[in-house]
Scaffold this active site. Sequence first.
Site, PDB file in Angstrom:
ATOM      1  N   GLU A 137     -11.412  -2.073   9.367  1.00  0.00           N
ATOM      2  CA  GLU A 137     -10.238  -1.973  10.027  1.00  0.00           C
ATOM      3  C   GLU A 137     -10.395  -1.714  11.507  1.00  0.00           C
ATOM      4  O   GLU A 137      -9.583  -2.365  12.318  1.00  0.00           O
ATOM      5  CB  GLU A 137      -9.367  -0.730   9.533  1.00  0.00           C
ATOM      6  CG  GLU A 137      -8.657  -1.242   8.147  1.00  0.00           C
ATOM      7  CD  GLU A 137      -7.471  -1.946   8.345  1.00  0.00           C
ATOM      8  OE1 GLU A 137      -6.246  -1.405   8.313  1.00  0.00           O
ATOM      9  OE2 GLU A 137      -7.423  -3.234   8.267  1.00  0.00           O
ATOM     10  N   SER A 145      -3.565   7.831  13.395  1.00  0.00           N
ATOM     11  CA  SER A 145      -2.924   7.698  14.569  1.00  0.00           C
ATOM     12  C   SER A 145      -3.898   8.169  15.631  1.00  0.00           C
ATOM     13  O   SER A 145      -4.986   8.562  15.355  1.00  0.00           O
ATOM     14  CB  SER A 145      -1.746   8.922  14.992  1.00  0.00           C
ATOM     15  OG  SER A 145      -2.422  10.172  14.773  1.00  0.00           O
ATOM     16  N   ASN A 146      -3.734   7.581  16.992  1.00  0.00           N
ATOM     17  CA  ASN A 146      -4.737   7.958  18.117  1.00  0.00           C
ATOM     18  C   ASN A 146      -4.977   9.313  18.330  1.00  0.00           C
ATOM     19  O   ASN A 146      -5.973   9.532  18.796  1.00  0.00           O
ATOM     20  CB  ASN A 146      -4.170   7.100  19.351  1.00  0.00           C
ATOM     21  CG  ASN A 146      -4.132   5.727  19.159  1.00  0.00           C
ATOM     22  OD1 ASN A 146      -4.165   5.086  18.076  1.00  0.00           O
ATOM     23  ND2 ASN A 146      -4.538   5.107  20.405  1.00  0.00           N
ATOM     24  N   GLU A 147      -4.080  10.095  18.076  1.00  0.00           N
ATOM     25  CA  GLU A 147      -4.416  11.605  18.100  1.00  0.00           C
ATOM     26  C   GLU A 147      -5.315  12.019  16.919  1.00  0.00           C
ATOM     27  O   GLU A 147      -6.347  12.667  17.247  1.00  0.00           O
ATOM     28  CB  GLU A 147      -3.139  12.609  17.932  1.00  0.00           C
ATOM     29  CG  GLU A 147      -2.034  12.491  19.144  1.00  0.00           C
ATOM     30  CD  GLU A 147      -1.463  11.078  19.341  1.00  0.00           C
ATOM     31  OE1 GLU A 147      -1.341  10.479  18.238  1.00  0.00           O
ATOM     32  OE2 GLU A 147      -0.998  10.796  20.340  1.00  0.00           O
ATOM     33  N   SER A 165       4.610  -1.048   4.086  1.00  0.00           N
ATOM     34  CA  SER A 165       5.067  -2.212   4.628  1.00  0.00           C
ATOM     35  C   SER A 165       5.088  -3.384   3.452  1.00  0.00           C
ATOM     36  O   SER A 165       4.200  -3.414   2.557  1.00  0.00           O
ATOM     37  CB  SER A 165       3.795  -2.718   5.461  1.00  0.00           C
ATOM     38  OG  SER A 165       3.801  -2.021   6.610  1.00  0.00           O
ATOM     39  N   GLN A 214       0.665  -1.115   0.075  1.00  0.00           N
ATOM     40  CA  GLN A 214      -0.014   0.206  -0.269  1.00  0.00           C
ATOM     41  C   GLN A 214       1.010   1.301  -0.050  1.00  0.00           C
ATOM     42  O   GLN A 214       1.512   1.637   0.980  1.00  0.00           O
ATOM     43  CB  GLN A 214      -0.853  -0.097   1.217  1.00  0.00           C
ATOM     44  CG  GLN A 214      -1.932   1.355   1.415  1.00  0.00           C
ATOM     45  CD  GLN A 214      -2.284   1.363   2.799  1.00  0.00           C
ATOM     46  OE1 GLN A 214      -1.605   1.040   3.860  1.00  0.00           O
ATOM     47  NE2 GLN A 214      -3.602   1.731   2.928  1.00  0.00           N
ATOM     48  N   GLY A 215       0.688   1.909  -1.129  1.00  0.00           N
ATOM     49  CA  GLY A 215       1.589   3.215  -1.224  1.00  0.00           C
ATOM     50  C   GLY A 215       0.824   4.551  -0.858  1.00  0.00           C
ATOM     51  O   GLY A 215       0.415   4.945  -2.150  1.00  0.00           O
ATOM     52  N   TYR A 216       0.563   4.694   0.085  1.00  0.00           N
ATOM     53  CA  TYR A 216      -0.182   5.968   0.758  1.00  0.00           C
ATOM     54  C   TYR A 216       0.685   6.885   1.072  1.00  0.00           C
ATOM     55  O   TYR A 216       0.883   8.066   0.519  1.00  0.00           O
ATOM     56  CB  TYR A 216      -1.160   5.703   1.567  1.00  0.00           C
ATOM     57  CG  TYR A 216      -2.754   5.002   1.059  1.00  0.00           C
ATOM     58  CD1 TYR A 216      -2.557   4.601  -0.112  1.00  0.00           C
ATOM     59  CD2 TYR A 216      -3.862   4.783   1.929  1.00  0.00           C
ATOM     60  CE1 TYR A 216      -3.722   3.744  -0.634  1.00  0.00           C
ATOM     61  CE2 TYR A 216      -4.813   3.933   1.335  1.00  0.00           C
ATOM     62  CZ  TYR A 216      -4.896   3.586   0.180  1.00  0.00           C
ATOM     63  OH  TYR A 216      -5.842   2.913  -0.236  1.00  0.00           O
ATOM     64  N   SER A 217       1.475   6.745   2.342  1.00  0.00           N
ATOM     65  CA  SER A 217       2.134   7.641   3.170  1.00  0.00           C
ATOM     66  C   SER A 217       3.600   7.931   2.257  1.00  0.00           C
ATOM     67  O   SER A 217       4.088   7.414   1.342  1.00  0.00           O
ATOM     68  CB  SER A 217       2.611   7.018   4.421  1.00  0.00           C
ATOM     69  OG  SER A 217       1.495   6.520   5.225  1.00  0.00           O
TER      70      SER A 217
HETATM   71  C1  LIG Z   1       4.871  -0.237  11.339  1.00  0.00           C
HETATM   72  C2  LIG Z   1       4.196   0.798  10.210  1.00  0.00           C
HETATM   73  C3  LIG Z   1       3.810   0.407   9.008  1.00  0.00           C
HETATM   74  C4  LIG Z   1       3.017   1.304   8.100  1.00  0.00           C
HETATM   75  N1  LIG Z   1       2.690   0.492   6.700  1.00  0.00           N
HETATM   76  C5  LIG Z   1       2.418   1.513   5.889  1.00  0.00           C
HETATM   77  C6  LIG Z   1       2.063   1.001   4.712  1.00  0.00           C
HETATM   78  O1  LIG Z   1       1.851  -0.130   4.210  1.00  0.00           O
HETATM   79  N2  LIG Z   1       1.500   1.909   3.601  1.00  0.00           N
HETATM   80  C7  LIG Z   1       1.477   3.205   4.033  1.00  0.00           C
HETATM   81  O2  LIG Z   1       1.033   3.846   2.895  1.00  0.00           O
HETATM   82  N3  LIG Z   1       1.845   3.787   5.198  1.00  0.00           N
HETATM   83  C8  LIG Z   1       2.143   2.845   6.233  1.00  0.00           C
HETATM   84  N4  LIG Z   1       2.545   3.390   7.436  1.00  0.00           N
HETATM   85  C9  LIG Z   1       2.587   4.753   7.661  1.00  0.00           C
HETATM   86  C10 LIG Z   1       1.430   5.300   8.675  1.00  0.00           C
HETATM   87  O3  LIG Z   1       0.074   5.503   8.058  1.00  0.00           O
HETATM   88  C11 LIG Z   1       1.892   6.793   8.926  1.00  0.00           C
HETATM   89  O4  LIG Z   1       3.039   6.523   9.804  1.00  0.00           O
HETATM   90  C12 LIG Z   1       0.990   7.576   9.914  1.00  0.00           C
HETATM   91  O5  LIG Z   1      -0.238   7.741   8.922  1.00  0.00           O
HETATM   92  C13 LIG Z   1       1.468   8.708  10.393  1.00  0.00           C
HETATM   93  O6  LIG Z   1       2.128   9.491   9.715  1.00  0.00           O
HETATM   94  P1  LIG Z   1       3.641   9.901   9.904  1.00  0.00           P
HETATM   95  O7  LIG Z   1       4.407   8.771  10.157  1.00  0.00           O
HETATM   96  O8  LIG Z   1       3.917  10.762   9.014  1.00  0.00           O
HETATM   97  O9  LIG Z   1       3.419  10.922  11.556  1.00  0.00           O
HETATM   98  P2  LIG Z   1       2.838  12.284  11.350  1.00  0.00           P
HETATM   99  O10 LIG Z   1       1.482  12.602  10.689  1.00  0.00           O
HETATM  100  O11 LIG Z   1       4.125  13.225  11.265  1.00  0.00           O
HETATM  101  O12 LIG Z   1       2.591  12.314  13.009  1.00  0.00           O
HETATM  102  C14 LIG Z   1       3.672  12.610  14.123  1.00  0.00           C
HETATM  103  C15 LIG Z   1       2.783  12.851  15.204  1.00  0.00           C
HETATM  104  O13 LIG Z   1       1.975  14.025  15.176  1.00  0.00           O
HETATM  105  C16 LIG Z   1       0.705  13.642  15.758  1.00  0.00           C
HETATM  106  N5  LIG Z   1      -0.211  14.513  14.694  1.00  0.00           N
HETATM  107  C17 LIG Z   1      -0.037  14.510  13.377  1.00  0.00           C
HETATM  108  N6  LIG Z   1      -1.244  15.360  13.164  1.00  0.00           N
HETATM  109  C18 LIG Z   1      -1.846  15.987  14.246  1.00  0.00           C
HETATM  110  C19 LIG Z   1      -3.032  16.662  14.441  1.00  0.00           C
HETATM  111  N7  LIG Z   1      -3.685  17.208  13.556  1.00  0.00           N
HETATM  112  N8  LIG Z   1      -3.477  16.611  15.687  1.00  0.00           N
HETATM  113  C20 LIG Z   1      -2.691  16.061  16.743  1.00  0.00           C
HETATM  114  N9  LIG Z   1      -1.596  15.322  16.622  1.00  0.00           N
HETATM  115  C21 LIG Z   1      -1.234  15.251  15.394  1.00  0.00           C
HETATM  116  C22 LIG Z   1       0.643  12.031  15.184  1.00  0.00           C
HETATM  117  O14 LIG Z   1      -0.376  11.552  15.971  1.00  0.00           O
HETATM  118  C23 LIG Z   1       2.141  11.823  15.617  1.00  0.00           C
HETATM  119  O15 LIG Z   1       2.003  11.396  17.015  1.00  0.00           O
HETATM  120  C24 LIG Z   1       2.903   2.464   8.466  1.00  0.00           C
HETATM  121  C25 LIG Z   1       3.740   2.982   9.411  1.00  0.00           C
HETATM  122  C26 LIG Z   1       4.033   2.022  10.528  1.00  0.00           C
HETATM  123  C27 LIG Z   1       4.674   2.424  11.839  1.00  0.00           C
END
Ligand SMILES: Cc1cc2nc3c(=O)[nH]c(=O)nc-3n(C[C@H](O)[C@H](O)[C@H](O)COP(=O)(O)OP(=O)(O)OC[C@H]3O[C@@H](n4cnc5c(N)ncnc54)[C@H](O)[C@@H]3O)c2cc1C
Lengths: 384, 370
Positions: free
Chosen positions: A243, A367-369, A160, A125-128
Amino acid sequence: MQAQDWDKMDDEAFRLEVRGFFRKEYPEHLRFPAYHLRWADTKDWYKKLVDKGWAAPGWPKEWGGMGLSPGKLLIFIEEQERHGVARTPDMGIILLGPLLIKFATEEQKKQFLPPSLRGEYIWCQGYSEPNAGSDLASLKVEAVLDRDEYVINGSKTWTSYAMDATHMFILARTDKKAKKQEGISFLLVDMKTPGITVRPIRNLLGVEVFAEVFLDNVRTPAKWLVGKPNQGWTMAKALLGFERISIGSPKLAQTGLKRLDAIVRSQGLTQDPAFMDRYTQLRLDVADLASTYSRFADLLKRGETLGPDVSILKIVATETFQRLTELTLEAAGDAGAIGGKAAFRKDSVDILSPFYNARPATIYGGSNEIQRNILAKNVLDLPS
Amino acid sequence: MSQQEDPNRMLRDAVTAFAARDTSITRVRQLRDTAPGFDKAVWKTIAELGWTGIMIPEEYGGMGLGLGEMAAVLEEFAKTLSPEPLNPSSVLAAGALLHGNNEALKKKLLPGIASGEILPALAWQETEGGIDPLAIATRAEGGALNGGKRFVFPADADGYLVSARSGNGPAVYWVDKGSAGLTVEYEPRADGTRCGRISLKNVKVIDAQLAASGKTAGAALQRAVDEATIMAGAELLGVMSRALEITLEYMRIRVQFGKPIGSFQALQHRAVDLFIQKELSFSVLRDALLQTAADASGLGLWASRVKSRCSEAGMRIGRESIQIHGGIGFADECDIGLYLKRAMVLSAWLGNGAVHRRRYAALAPAEAAA
Ligand SMILES: Cc1cc2nc3c(=O)[nH]c(=O)nc-3n(C[C@H](O)[C@H](O)[C@H](O)COP(=O)(O)OP(=O)(O)OC[C@H]3O[C@@H](n4cnc5c(N)ncnc54)[C@H](O)[C@@H]3O)c2cc1C
């Protein structure tokens, strides 16, 4: 393969049937793995699922699935967890399949669904992206139409199983002038296409499960765009519902409690009232998580749809499990920083892996936030 | 919350109608620190609605329903903060009599309890409190009761079911108010109601007053206490739900820095965490009612699960609601304080969160790894 009408079967009989199959066929050494298994570890098992006709429990029967209702699907997953059956790289089955079935053309379905089901196509899945995580709609990977092909540039990350995958589904920007969410399309890409580089990323467990994926003038057929151009965001969002409940299952925490209990006894902590109070609180938290899970699961099993309040389940499940792994580390004392399996009397327990594994669950899947933001607005009706 | 699954809609609606017609926050405020601390006319209304007899079998003039129905009524009733002792009299005290083994006494008292003419209280705890109904120092010897009871609510009852230790093990006696040798002193509770400290000096009793004896007495007391404990969870759920609603509404209208305070993320996340605690309370109560209806053997364990969650959640929502209200939250004129104080009373009553965690640990030792 005989197509059975599972939904006619009563829930308990179905549960026993699934349980019996896992008991008989699932390899013992792969039960309750400490970390996410790679395709090389799980492909033989996957083959068995394919032969049995159980590889895609949630897909409709016409595409080779079991055609389970959400309620039956939940039972299937509960039995998987109960037996400690590992997930295979199943993004194609769980995420992509339902999306294709809902939005793709007949031709696309015929082209992609059968090989995905058979395990010939492994999807990631290429989203992030490096600069688009929680704020996914700000993604920058771009796809420009050049006659009958899209030319894709940019990079995806945290993908992943990218190194196991044969294919990737991505969200890419196809209209830079439109508003953030409205210029995004859903595209399929063959990982062997020239211009793709995968750089595996070591995680806290020291293993490589996710990766960064660089896309440099990658060409994918225009007819591999799913849905309509610039509709990718809406399609991706439409499929997030289920999910939330499967991530909210109490099984991990219940298994973790047994591990913790072995340590508590061996360390003599039952004599420590301060520790025991927190330990009991944790046990009650796990029990109340289970009550919350069954409340939502009962709704699904009755065929009702879940409201946005199901987000609480993700928060409660992931944070309870984190607290559990933290208390486990604390109970282990000096052994709380030692890798591998440590002996606690007759039990041998891996302390660190669950602690690490508990971390990302509060980060991905929204994320939980972000879940709290959603609940505040959509359930508690608080102003922005 | 998915209320479409609620089979008790009609009972809940009846309480909503009661809330609009027969009580108000003004009434609740007026009754604070008065004697007896509740309104006998309203108690009559409650009895006419049938709520005093929900759990009393039809043969004794009640409705013969169960904990599920009682919980629905108590949850809604608690939202009104009415001080009338519905759970203490109709579940805790009536239960001790009902689960006992004196048929004649049941026939004599239960119809009056169901109709609201007799207001009973269970006098079971002694000076230290605690939740073990068998920790009894009061003695029943030579046809007389001697000892003391505390935390008796309602303090101004028409009669008390008094637990005592006899030659035959535990016993429960019905003692009319005004009996010679029985005196009641009052202790104020945080919410403006009062509970009784009872002293028994040679209070004469006869066998006809013996509501339960021997093993049955112990079991009857335990069951009544456990049922009332689960029902206190339902009351706490009602109180915390209403407190949270009030707080969320304040977050929508109170403006600072040019914006409603409910738009601040720090407060939003806090509110979500309170909401989660409320939902956990609902989940465990729902599960407890489902499971104990199917199999009553786990009643004590479920009671401790429910009470530990609901006590903690009720206290936390009460406390944090004050914080979110700012200065006005500390003013007596603001209603939110009334909810905190009721949560404090319900939390401490029948054992607070910590007490029930200990009991849970004792009743259900953790299972070791297989
Ligand atoms: C083990 C693992 C597997 C993954 N697999 C995939 C995958 O297969 N495909 C894919 O596309 N992605 C994948 N991801 C990515 C995942 O979806 C992102 O990590 C997630 O969306 C968070 O984005 P970020 O890591 O850029 O954190 P950020 O968005 O930069 O967040 C950093 C911190 O800021 C907080 N934050 C951000 N915005 C807000 C807000 N508006 N209010 C309050 N707090 C905020 C977050 O909660 C977090 O604590 C994976 C991640 C992990 C850890």
